[in-house]
Design a protein around this motif. Structure first.
Motif, PDB file in Angstrom:
ATOM      1  N   ASP A 293       0.107   3.316  -7.754  1.00  0.00           N
ATOM      2  CA  ASP A 293       0.298   2.222  -8.701  1.00  0.00           C
ATOM      3  C   ASP A 293       0.212   0.884  -7.980  1.00  0.00           C
ATOM      4  OD1 ASP A 293       2.873   4.237 -10.159  1.00  0.00           O
ATOM      5  OD2 ASP A 293       0.791   4.038 -10.817  1.00  0.00           O
ATOM      6  N   PHE A 294      -0.617  -0.025  -8.507  1.00  0.00           N
ATOM      7  CA  PHE A 294      -0.738  -1.376  -7.972  1.00  0.00           C
ATOM      8  C   PHE A 294      -0.503  -2.368  -9.110  1.00  0.00           C
ATOM      9  CE2 PHE A 294      -2.128  -1.118  -3.589  1.00  0.00           C
ATOM     10  CZ  PHE A 294      -2.555   0.190  -3.484  1.00  0.00           C
ATOM     11  N   THR A 295       0.369  -3.330  -8.869  1.00  0.00           N
ATOM     12  CA  THR A 295       0.675  -4.358  -9.854  1.00  0.00           C
ATOM     13  C   THR A 295       0.414  -5.724  -9.261  1.00  0.00           C
ATOM     14  OG1 THR A 295       2.993  -4.465  -9.176  1.00  0.00           O
ATOM     15  CG2 THR A 295       2.435  -2.874 -10.906  1.00  0.00           C
ATOM     16  N   ILE A 296       0.434  -6.751 -10.151  1.00  0.00           N
ATOM     17  CA  ILE A 296       0.223  -8.125  -9.689  1.00  0.00           C
ATOM     18  C   ILE A 296       1.326  -8.540  -8.717  1.00  0.00           C
ATOM     19  CG2 ILE A 296       0.122 -10.519 -10.449  1.00  0.00           C
ATOM     20  CD1 ILE A 296      -2.359  -8.938 -11.138  1.00  0.00           C
ATOM     21  N   SER A 297       2.542  -8.085  -8.981  1.00  0.00           N
ATOM     22  CA  SER A 297       3.649  -8.436  -8.068  1.00  0.00           C
ATOM     23  C   SER A 297       3.411  -7.890  -6.667  1.00  0.00           C
ATOM     24  CB  SER A 297       4.964  -7.902  -8.634  1.00  0.00           C
ATOM     25  OG  SER A 297       4.935  -6.478  -8.709  1.00  0.00           O
ATOM     26  N   ASP A 298       2.719  -6.745  -6.542  1.00  0.00           N
ATOM     27  CA  ASP A 298       2.406  -6.210  -5.219  1.00  0.00           C
ATOM     28  C   ASP A 298       1.494  -7.146  -4.441  1.00  0.00           C
ATOM     29  OD1 ASP A 298       3.904  -3.953  -5.747  1.00  0.00           O
ATOM     30  OD2 ASP A 298       2.214  -2.825  -6.523  1.00  0.00           O
ATOM     31  N   PHE A 299       0.539  -7.760  -5.142  1.00  0.00           N
ATOM     32  CA  PHE A 299      -0.400  -8.639  -4.461  1.00  0.00           C
ATOM     33  C   PHE A 299       0.245  -9.976  -4.080  1.00  0.00           C
ATOM     34  CE2 PHE A 299      -4.004  -5.984  -4.842  1.00  0.00           C
ATOM     35  CZ  PHE A 299      -3.938  -5.349  -6.074  1.00  0.00           C
ATOM     36  N   VAL A 300       1.184 -10.465  -4.909  1.00  0.00           N
ATOM     37  CA  VAL A 300       1.800 -11.756  -4.626  1.00  0.00           C
ATOM     38  C   VAL A 300       2.893 -11.628  -3.573  1.00  0.00           C
ATOM     39  CG1 VAL A 300       2.975 -13.727  -5.669  1.00  0.00           C
ATOM     40  CG2 VAL A 300       1.273 -12.469  -6.978  1.00  0.00           C
ATOM     41  N   ALA A 301       3.607 -10.519  -3.565  1.00  0.00           N
ATOM     42  CA  ALA A 301       4.744 -10.352  -2.666  1.00  0.00           C
ATOM     43  C   ALA A 301       4.308 -10.419  -1.200  1.00  0.00           C
ATOM     44  CB  ALA A 301       5.447  -9.029  -2.955  1.00  0.00           C
ATOM     45  N   ASP A 302       5.275 -10.710  -0.340  1.00  0.00           N
ATOM     46  CA  ASP A 302       4.981 -10.776   1.097  1.00  0.00           C
ATOM     47  C   ASP A 302       4.685  -9.397   1.663  1.00  0.00           C
ATOM     48  OD1 ASP A 302       7.346 -13.011   0.527  1.00  0.00           O
ATOM     49  OD2 ASP A 302       5.707 -13.736   1.792  1.00  0.00           O
ATOM     50  N   VAL A 303       5.368  -8.375   1.136  1.00  0.00           N
ATOM     51  CA  VAL A 303       5.149  -7.005   1.597  1.00  0.00           C
ATOM     52  C   VAL A 303       5.130  -6.106   0.362  1.00  0.00           C
ATOM     53  CG1 VAL A 303       6.079  -5.071   2.937  1.00  0.00           C
ATOM     54  CG2 VAL A 303       6.253  -7.403   3.822  1.00  0.00           C
ATOM     55  N   ARG A 304       4.201  -5.182   0.347  1.00  0.00           N
ATOM     56  CA  ARG A 304       4.127  -4.199  -0.736  1.00  0.00           C
ATOM     57  C   ARG A 304       4.482  -2.830  -0.189  1.00  0.00           C
ATOM     58  NH1 ARG A 304       0.877   0.671  -2.189  1.00  0.00           N
ATOM     59  NH2 ARG A 304       1.295   0.909  -4.416  1.00  0.00           N
ATOM     60  N   ALA A 305       5.427  -2.137  -0.865  1.00  0.00           N
ATOM     61  CA  ALA A 305       5.816  -0.777  -0.490  1.00  0.00           C
ATOM     62  C   ALA A 305       5.342   0.187  -1.563  1.00  0.00           C
ATOM     63  CB  ALA A 305       7.330  -0.676  -0.318  1.00  0.00           C
ATOM     64  N   ALA A 306       4.988   1.383  -1.140  1.00  0.00           N
ATOM     65  CA  ALA A 306       4.427   2.352  -2.080  1.00  0.00           C
ATOM     66  C   ALA A 306       5.456   2.835  -3.082  1.00  0.00           C
ATOM     67  CB  ALA A 306       3.836   3.535  -1.317  1.00  0.00           C
ATOM     68  N   THR A 307       6.693   3.047  -2.661  1.00  0.00           N
ATOM     69  CA  THR A 307       7.753   3.572  -3.512  1.00  0.00           C
ATOM     70  C   THR A 307       9.056   2.837  -3.192  1.00  0.00           C
ATOM     71  OG1 THR A 307       8.355   5.297  -1.934  1.00  0.00           O
ATOM     72  CG2 THR A 307       6.666   5.853  -3.560  1.00  0.00           C
ATOM     73  N   PRO A 308      10.072   2.960  -4.036  1.00  0.00           N
ATOM     74  CA  PRO A 308      11.376   2.369  -3.699  1.00  0.00           C
ATOM     75  C   PRO A 308      11.938   2.902  -2.386  1.00  0.00           C
ATOM     76  CG  PRO A 308      11.288   2.899  -6.033  1.00  0.00           C
ATOM     77  CD  PRO A 308      10.047   3.450  -5.429  1.00  0.00           C
ATOM     78  N   SER A 309      11.794   4.182  -2.159  1.00  0.00           N
ATOM     79  CA  SER A 309      12.271   4.754  -0.897  1.00  0.00           C
ATOM     80  C   SER A 309      11.518   4.179   0.289  1.00  0.00           C
ATOM     81  CB  SER A 309      12.128   6.272  -0.931  1.00  0.00           C
ATOM     82  OG  SER A 309      12.886   6.838  -1.988  1.00  0.00           O
ATOM     83  N   ALA A 310      10.202   4.020   0.121  1.00  0.00           N
ATOM     84  CA  ALA A 310       9.412   3.437   1.209  1.00  0.00           C
ATOM     85  C   ALA A 310       9.842   2.000   1.485  1.00  0.00           C
ATOM     86  CB  ALA A 310       7.932   3.503   0.866  1.00  0.00           C
ATOM     87  N   ALA A 311      10.182   1.247   0.436  1.00  0.00           N
ATOM     88  CA  ALA A 311      10.640  -0.120   0.630  1.00  0.00           C
ATOM     89  C   ALA A 311      11.947  -0.154   1.427  1.00  0.00           C
ATOM     90  CB  ALA A 311      10.832  -0.800  -0.720  1.00  0.00           C
ATOM     91  N   ALA A 312      12.876   0.729   1.086  1.00  0.00           N
ATOM     92  CA  ALA A 312      14.129   0.785   1.838  1.00  0.00           C
ATOM     93  C   ALA A 312      13.882   1.160   3.290  1.00  0.00           C
ATOM     94  CB  ALA A 312      15.068   1.790   1.170  1.00  0.00           C
ATOM     95  N   GLU A 313      12.926   2.026   3.530  1.00  0.00           N
ATOM     96  CA  GLU A 313      12.606   2.408   4.906  1.00  0.00           C
ATOM     97  C   GLU A 313      12.008   1.239   5.675  1.00  0.00           C
ATOM     98  OE1 GLU A 313      11.710   7.154   4.027  1.00  0.00           O
ATOM     99  OE2 GLU A 313      10.103   5.796   4.619  1.00  0.00           O
ATOM    100  N   ILE A 314      11.147   0.444   5.013  1.00  0.00           N
ATOM    101  CA  ILE A 314      10.570  -0.728   5.684  1.00  0.00           C
ATOM    102  C   ILE A 314      11.651  -1.733   6.034  1.00  0.00           C
ATOM    103  CG2 ILE A 314       9.040  -2.703   5.325  1.00  0.00           C
ATOM    104  CD1 ILE A 314       7.269  -0.880   3.620  1.00  0.00           C
TER     105      ILE A 314
END
Length: 497
Positions: A293-314
């Motif tokens: 899944d790719f959204t506009i917020s992913d492109f604008v954000a400083d970092v895009r994570a694939a999943t919520p868990s992946a974001a917490a890991e980053i």
């Protein structure tokens, strides 16, 4: 010995060997052998492929198999979808439909043509939401919201983060679980809001601005700890507590939610959310949906994570990476295990594909296709024969019209009159015989009738209650009511003893 040697020499002088060389050996293939080799080569070298094109010549046989052609501007490809294949989206197979088809490339030997055995069918193209997504993406990209140079790196050891998500969704549980496991000391400022539906985009944008205002007030509090904060936009008790209880700045903001359809994730494709993320003074991590899944917020954000868990890991990568070597070795071993499993999975898929090519169902499907061809040929022959019979009938009808049927009509009329006379005679004779047989049977029936017996002085006694005929005096009891039928009338009596 000398004579024997001379004889051998004489023979060798005239032994010139083969004057003409033997014909060069060549291998000649039959059409079936050549077609089989081509089929094996295609299945081995090409095998399972994805093909896109427009559907034409769609035929659905009564057997359940479907035959169609995929074409583009320069070529076309015959395709077969057998009834036994578990393929979704069969209903999208329509003439003129543009599809993406997966299948095994093979050769249909009876015709000597290559074709695709369909395994999967997908629609080609995008919907209205996808078009709106691409339109907004191009607009924001032209304004520079996606520019790589404005992307800010995340702090390696964050101490406090802002979290924007639903309080009841799976995303917050995944994030908290990963943070608790990897960096339990990380402080979280949670701003709950809706992640889908009407008004969700405005709530997400407002939560992002609220966290930025919280961060700005925290900075001013550190610079002037004795001054009172200027609370201008408290929207709830939660907002008030955020604005007045700040101690340290936010290191980053995490905006996240779980997976869903394009409609479910549409709030993150709204311009309001994109501009709120762009205007954020704090680095933003976007983790919306799944990896695909790719959204506009992913492109604008400083970092895009694939999943919520992946974001917490980053976010917790810096702290987690500084742990003991044993933890790193565990992750390394897990990675090696996944790689080994992936290789074994690929090898298993190759074995499955080889098994599918050698499966008896493959030959059965080819036979079923051959049966469909024979059935189609038979229907064409029947239709052709029917047209021939119609032509013969029309010719005979025209020939009959050209003849003069007057004489034939007179003969037929005379025969009809004669048959009518004979039919009347036979009918009268039959009625006479039937009446005679009826009279005879009536006389015989009259002789056997109980009424005739009663006329000779006999009587019939029956039980008055049940109507049962009394044939023996032992069958009656005292007090039993009887009914006796005579020639004229009835007599009712009671048994005395």
């Amino acid at each position: 010995m000398h004579l024997k040697s001379m004889s051998r020499q004489t023979k060798s002088q005239w032994d010139f060997g083969e004057l003409f060389p033997a014909e060069t050996a060549r291998r000649v293939l039959t059409v079936s052998e050549l077609t089989t080799q081509v089929k094996r080569l295609l299945e081995k070298e090409v095998g399972l492929v994805w093909v896109t094109g427009e559907v034409t010549n769609l035929r659905a046989q009564s057997s359940g198999h479907m035959y169609f052609t995929l074409k583009d501007a320069n070529a076309q490809l015959n395709c077969v979808l057998f009834r036994g294949e578990a393929v979704a989206n069969r209903e999208v197979l329509q003439d003129g439909q543009k599809l993406v088809v997966q299948g095994d490339l093979t050769v249909y030997e009876p015709r000597g043509q290559y074709q695709l055995l369909v395994r999967a069918v997908e629609l080609q193209g995008v919907g209205a939401l996808q078009l709106a997504f691409e339109r907004l993406k191009r607009k924001l990209q032209a304004e520079g919201l996606f520019a790589p140079e404005r992307k800010r790196p995340l702090p390696r050891y964050p101490q406090r983060i802002g979290l924007v998500t639903s309080p009841t969704g799976a995303a917050i549980r995944d994030v908290l679980h990963v943070i608790q496991r990897r960096n339990p000391s990380l402080e979280i400022i949670f701003v709950p809001c809706r992640m889908q539906g009407d008004g969700a985009a405005e709530e997400i944008a407002e939560a992002t601005r609220l966290l930025n205002e919280f961060n700005a007030r925290s900075s001013r509090r550190k610079e002037a700890p004795t001054s009172e904060p200027d609370v201008r936009r408290p929207t709830s008790e939660i907002d008030q507590s955020l604005l007045t209880s700040a101690a340290t700045r936010l290191d980053l903001i995490l905006i996240t939610r779980g997976g869903g359809s394009l409609e479910d994730l549409w709030a993150f494709n709204e311009e309001a959310v994109a501009r709120a993320i762009f205007e954020s003074a704090v680095p933003v991590v976007s983790a919306v949906g799944h990896e695909i899944d790719f959204t506009i917020s992913d492109f604008v954000a400083d970092v895009r994570a694939a999943t919520p868990s992946a974001a917490a890991e980053i976010i917790t990568e810096g702290v987690f990476a500084s742990r003991q070597f044993v933890a790193e070795a565990t992750g390394w071993m897990a990675q090696r295990l996944r790689q080994w499993l992936e290789r074994e999975r690929e090898y298993l898929e190759q074995l499955i594909q080889r098994l599918a090519r050698a499966h008896p169902r493959r030959r059965l499907n080819e036979k079923l296709q051959r049966l469909d061809d024979v059935q189609s040929s038979l229907l064409r022959d029947v239709k052709y024969r029917w047209r021939e019979c119609q032509a013969v009938w029309r010719n005979a009808q025209q020939r009959l019209l050209r003849m003069r049927p007057g004489h034939t009509w007179v003969c037929y009329r005379q025969n009809l009159l004669e048959l009518d006379h004979r039919l009347g005679e036979q009918l009268r004779h039959g009625l006479k015989n039937a009446r005679s047989r009826f009279d005879t049977l009536e006389a015989r029936l009259r002789l056997l009738s109980p009424t005739n017996v009663l006329e000779r002085g006999y009587a019939i006694t029956t039980d008055a209650a049940t109507g049962k005929v009394i044939r023996d005096a032992a069958e009656v009891k005292a007090g039993q009511r009887l009914k006796t039928r005579l020639k004229k009338g009835e007599i009712r009596s009671v048994v005395e003893g």
